[in-house]
Design a protein around this motif. Sequence first.
Motif, PDB file in Angstrom:
ATOM      1  N   ASP A 102       0.841  -1.191   0.000  1.00 51.38           N
ATOM      2  CA  ASP A 102       0.000   0.000   0.000  1.00 51.38           C
ATOM      3  C   ASP A 102       0.879   1.244   0.000  1.00 51.38           C
ATOM      4  OD1 ASP A 102      -2.311   1.430  -0.084  1.00 51.38           O
ATOM      5  OD2 ASP A 102      -3.134   0.652   1.799  1.00 51.38           O
ATOM      6  N   PHE A 103       0.242   2.389  -0.188  1.00 52.04           N
ATOM      7  CA  PHE A 103       0.969   3.655  -0.253  1.00 52.04           C
ATOM      8  C   PHE A 103       1.246   4.208   1.137  1.00 52.04           C
ATOM      9  CE2 PHE A 103      -1.255   3.226  -4.266  1.00 52.04           C
ATOM     10  CZ  PHE A 103      -0.289   3.615  -5.193  1.00 52.04           C
ATOM     11  N   SER A 105       1.094   7.294   1.906  1.00 47.86           N
ATOM     12  CA  SER A 105       0.175   8.397   2.172  1.00 47.86           C
ATOM     13  C   SER A 105      -0.709   8.616   0.952  1.00 47.86           C
ATOM     14  CB  SER A 105       0.947   9.687   2.475  1.00 47.86           C
ATOM     15  OG  SER A 105       1.640  10.126   1.319  1.00 47.86           O
ATOM     16  N   SER A 106      -1.766   9.368   1.148  1.00 48.05           N
ATOM     17  CA  SER A 106      -2.658   9.697   0.030  1.00 48.05           C
ATOM     18  C   SER A 106      -1.947  10.571  -0.997  1.00 48.05           C
ATOM     19  CB  SER A 106      -3.910  10.411   0.557  1.00 48.05           C
ATOM     20  OG  SER A 106      -3.552  11.600   1.259  1.00 48.05           O
ATOM     21  N   VAL A 107      -1.011  11.389  -0.528  1.00 48.42           N
ATOM     22  CA  VAL A 107      -0.243  12.241  -1.454  1.00 48.42           C
ATOM     23  C   VAL A 107       0.596  11.376  -2.390  1.00 48.42           C
ATOM     24  CG1 VAL A 107       1.570  13.980  -1.632  1.00 48.42           C
ATOM     25  CG2 VAL A 107      -0.197  14.202   0.124  1.00 48.42           C
ATOM     26  N   THR A 108       1.271  10.381  -1.829  1.00 51.64           N
ATOM     27  CA  THR A 108       2.077   9.479  -2.654  1.00 51.64           C
ATOM     28  C   THR A 108       1.196   8.731  -3.640  1.00 51.64           C
ATOM     29  OG1 THR A 108       3.687   9.198  -0.868  1.00 51.64           O
ATOM     30  CG2 THR A 108       3.711   7.564  -2.623  1.00 51.64           C
ATOM     31  N   ARG A 109       0.034   8.303  -3.194  1.00 53.47           N
ATOM     32  CA  ARG A 109      -0.895   7.611  -4.089  1.00 53.47           C
ATOM     33  C   ARG A 109      -1.254   8.490  -5.287  1.00 53.47           C
ATOM     34  NH1 ARG A 109      -4.880   3.652  -3.381  1.00 53.47           N
ATOM     35  NH2 ARG A 109      -4.442   3.601  -1.145  1.00 53.47           N
ATOM     36  N   GLU A 110      -1.607   9.733  -5.019  1.00 54.26           N
ATOM     37  CA  GLU A 110      -1.960  10.654  -6.094  1.00 54.26           C
ATOM     38  C   GLU A 110      -0.783  10.888  -7.030  1.00 54.26           C
ATOM     39  OE1 GLU A 110      -3.390  14.171  -4.225  1.00 54.26           O
ATOM     40  OE2 GLU A 110      -5.143  13.189  -3.323  1.00 54.26           O
ATOM     41  N   TYR A 113      -0.161   7.682  -9.288  1.00 52.18           N
ATOM     42  CA  TYR A 113      -1.141   7.516 -10.361  1.00 52.18           C
ATOM     43  C   TYR A 113      -1.001   8.603 -11.419  1.00 52.18           C
ATOM     44  CZ  TYR A 113      -3.613   3.587  -8.284  1.00 52.18           C
ATOM     45  OH  TYR A 113      -3.932   2.333  -7.803  1.00 52.18           O
TER      46      TYR A 113
END
Length: 247
Positions: A102-103, A105-110, A113
Amino acid sequence: MGKIQYWLFGKFCRRIDGVMPITPSLSEFFVDEFGIAREKVQTINMIVDSTRFDSVRGDKRKSTIAYCGTISEKKDGISDLLKAFQIVLTRYKDATLTLIGDFESSVTRENVYALLKTLKIENNVLITGMISADEMPVFLSEAKVLALSRPQNMQAKYGFPTKLGEYLMTANPVVITDVGDFRLYLKDREDIVYAAPDNFTDFADKLLWVLDNYDQAKIIGMKGRQVALDSFNYRIEAEKVLDFIFK
């Protein structure tokens, strides 16, 4: 950590009976930085449980490059891996990249992608999310190449990724950046394949070398597994812990 906290931490370290860092570099840090007596410092290598891989072999390897761990930028240089993979695709158009985990953080995820779209590789990248401990050996063993594009930073200098032990236990070829204390255990083009840190083009070159010379790379992978059995053996390291505590 602020200066006062750092000073207090150093004062605490000098009063303890012993410390067991995970790398020789970190051991030297405690001796040099905090003045801990050398006999109070014992390096305990990262360990891997070989039995998790005893019944799993990559006989049916998929045409994928795999990474496992918390998908991160600062710790594991995910953007360099993605950029390197884009270069690999120019020659191996059917290759895939599997990111297991999993990532951070949400920032890294964004960011990841967005980069996938920018590089136009989203159709060749699989992100599994969290998987079970039983599934991990299977995913890693089925990969054709295992990769870790860790950047050069303080964590890389003094740390040692536990995922590397699992990579090596698969006997698959491993491409990793040349950081930290890796060379104390693993030799380039003998047990592992090194790439320059913070250089995605060199990382791509090393991935391509493995794919272009896969029979030779498989031999390197098998030798890497033996290094893991010899240097990251939980039984050997447990004995070192007991000897250090009760000596």
